[in-house]
Write an enzyme that holds these catalytic residues in place. Structure first.
Site, PDB file in Angstrom:
ATOM      1  CG  PHE A 166      -5.990  12.708  86.003  1.00  0.00           C
ATOM      2  CD1 PHE A 166      -4.841  12.189  85.424  1.00  0.00           C
ATOM      3  CD2 PHE A 166      -6.239  12.445  87.336  1.00  0.00           C
ATOM      4  CE1 PHE A 166      -3.954  11.411  86.159  1.00  0.00           C
ATOM      5  CE2 PHE A 166      -5.350  11.667  88.091  1.00  0.00           C
ATOM      6  CZ  PHE A 166      -4.206  11.150  87.484  1.00  0.00           C
ATOM      7  CG  PHE A 189       0.312  17.210  78.187  1.00  0.00           C
ATOM      8  CD1 PHE A 189      -0.603  18.227  78.417  1.00  0.00           C
ATOM      9  CD2 PHE A 189       0.270  16.090  79.002  1.00  0.00           C
ATOM     10  CE1 PHE A 189      -1.544  18.125  79.444  1.00  0.00           C
ATOM     11  CE2 PHE A 189      -0.645  15.978  80.024  1.00  0.00           C
ATOM     12  CZ  PHE A 189      -1.560  17.004  80.248  1.00  0.00           C
ATOM     13  N   GLY A 190       4.036  18.074  79.264  1.00  0.00           N
ATOM     14  CA  GLY A 190       5.043  17.522  80.162  1.00  0.00           C
ATOM     15  C   GLY A 190       4.466  17.076  81.485  1.00  0.00           C
ATOM     16  CG  LEU A 191       1.271  14.207  83.739  1.00  0.00           C
ATOM     17  CD1 LEU A 191       1.122  15.200  84.881  1.00  0.00           C
ATOM     18  CD2 LEU A 191      -0.093  13.653  83.319  1.00  0.00           C
ATOM     19  CB  CYS A 194      -5.220  17.193  79.202  1.00  0.00           C
ATOM     20  SG  CYS A 194      -5.441  18.923  79.684  1.00  0.00           S
ATOM     21  CD  GLU A 200      -1.925   9.683  76.799  1.00  0.00           C
ATOM     22  OE1 GLU A 200      -1.855   9.945  78.004  1.00  0.00           O
ATOM     23  OE2 GLU A 200      -1.526  10.458  75.924  1.00  0.00           O
ATOM     24  CD1 TRP A 226       8.758   6.931  79.249  1.00  0.00           C
ATOM     25  CD2 TRP A 226       9.206   6.793  77.064  1.00  0.00           C
ATOM     26  NE1 TRP A 226       9.587   5.854  79.058  1.00  0.00           N
ATOM     27  CE2 TRP A 226       9.879   5.748  77.721  1.00  0.00           C
ATOM     28  CE3 TRP A 226       9.339   6.921  75.674  1.00  0.00           C
ATOM     29  CZ2 TRP A 226      10.682   4.823  77.040  1.00  0.00           C
ATOM     30  CZ3 TRP A 226      10.139   6.004  75.005  1.00  0.00           C
ATOM     31  CH2 TRP A 226      10.800   4.975  75.681  1.00  0.00           C
ATOM     32  CB  ILE A 227       7.770  14.660  76.960  1.00  0.00           C
ATOM     33  CG1 ILE A 227       7.889  14.437  78.474  1.00  0.00           C
ATOM     34  CG2 ILE A 227       6.853  15.835  76.632  1.00  0.00           C
ATOM     35  CD1 ILE A 227       6.613  13.998  79.158  1.00  0.00           C
TER      36      ILE A 227
END
Length: 387
Positions: A240, A132-134, A242, A367, A165-166
């Site tokens: 958000f 999940f690349g955010l 997710c 998170e 940090w993925i």
């Protein structure tokens, strides 16, 4: 005979038979497959990712979702599984979250039918791992500063940017990548990791989450077809949503780490002697153990309450922040107190307490940091945003 933690407060009294079955299945896996190798994996800075297909085999990936062969279990059942995984190691629970709550969650919530059919069954089985690349290097807790871009060129999207940090980035077969389009709107893209222009580099110098995979990602003119975009995701509200799924799992998971530390502290209080008697016979130690147990029980009851709200469709994001903030904070305190009760032995790798303490510092950060969740709760209380 002394009363065990489970006898003094048994969560089985408050969950359904099916939810308890999920918990016991996860406990057996975590204790028999993960626990024997986790200390060495942490020492070697290596993720035991070879176990991920086994997690898929018993159905824990995306387990509270429906369709596509997914179990459609309750959110409470998922929380119990997360707790049992994190009772052994936070990093392995993180893999459950990245795969199931974040990546599969994004595709399940916002993807096209074609995207769901292509990826969800394989991801459920653990045959395809996802990221999940955010988060970006400059952004941290503020994804609105996102610099990764998606530019339309004819029948393709062209992605450029970096992420940091993925989780699972270096072993994933697919990623959900968040980028701003030419109008500055955040969009999600489903990207096979063999796409030219994409590279993932493991972050190797970690002192926490050493048995977990985190990576730096780079996108240089990565070309994706138009149908790679998640059609139902528009704006930051999509990622958000997710993240809230992952935060919910954290509220449960960290209670597993807390339980592990508390159990060790109780055991050592009975067997470690100073001044001619077990330290568990000292009033100050009993007071410390009582306080640790109280916070563990309250945290687990809070997680259970959030789970019931979630399953009824009534869980608000502010309530998730309460769970994440409180339970991580108290788990860290319990781990720290356990380390103290173990004395010098508590800092050795003979016991998992320092590993839990180090890992929980990462859980506290990702998170949403403590401060972010304090501001979320403060906004809910006052109606005024202080971000």
């Amino acid at each position: 005979m002394p009363t065990t933690i489970d006898q003094l407060f048994d969560v089985a009294d408050y969950v359904t038979e099916e939810e308890r079955e999920w918990q016991l299945k996860a406990r057996e896996f975590a204790q028999t497959r993960l626990a024997p190798i986790i200390d060495q994996a942490f020492e070697e800075n290596r993720s035991p990712s070879e176990l991920l297909p086994e997690v898929g085999a018993f159905g824990a990936f995306g387990m509270y979702m429906d369709g596509y062969g997914l179990p459609n279990a309750s959110s409470v059942a998922y929380g119990l599984v997360a707790m049992e995984f994190e009772a052994v190691d936070s990093g392995f629970r993180t893999a459950l979250s990245v795969q199931g709550s974040l990546t599969m969650g994004a595709i399940h919530k916002f993807g096209s039918e074609e995207q769901k059919q292509q990826w969800l069954p394989a991801m459920r089985r653990g045959e395809a791992i996802g990221f999940f690349g955010l988060t970006e290097p400059q952004g941290g807790s503020d994804p609105n500063t996102m610099l990764t871009t998606a530019r339309r060129e004819g029948e393709e999207w062209v992605l450029n940017g970096t992420k940091r940090w993925i989780g699972l980035g270096t072993i994933a077969a697919v990623g959900v990548v968040w980028a701003k389009d030419e109008e500055g709107v955040v969009r999600g893209f489903v990207m096979p990791t063999d796409t030219p222009g994409f590279t993932a580099t493991a972050i190797a110098n970690k002192l926490s989450m050493r048995a977990s995979l985190q990576a730096d990602l780079e996108f240089v003119d990565v070309r994706l077809p138009l149908n790679a975009m998640l059609p139902k995701a528009k704006g930051l509200s999509a990622p958000f949503e997710c993240l809230n799924e992952a935060r919910y799992g954290i509220a449960w998971g960290v209670m597993g780490a807390a339980r592990s530390c508390l159990e060790l502290a109780v055991e050592r209080s009975q067997t470690r002697e100073v001044f001619g008697s077990p330290i568990g016979g000292k009033q100050i130690i009993q007071a410390q153990l009582a306080d640790m147990f109280l916070e563990y029980e309250k945290g687990l009851l809070l997680a259970l309450h959030l789970g019931r709200l979630k399953d009824s469709g009534n869980l608000a994001f502010g309530q998730i922040s309460v769970g994440k903030l409180n339970n991580v904070r108290e788990a860290i305190k319990i781990a720290s107190q356990a380390r103290s009760i173990l004395g010098g032995d508590g800092i050795t790798s003979d016991f998992p307490v320092m590993r839990h303490m180090a890992n929980l510092e990462s859980v506290r950060t990702y998170e949403g940091t403590d401060e972010v969740h304090q501001l979320v709760i403060g906004r809910e209380l006052t109606g005024i945003s202080a971000f």
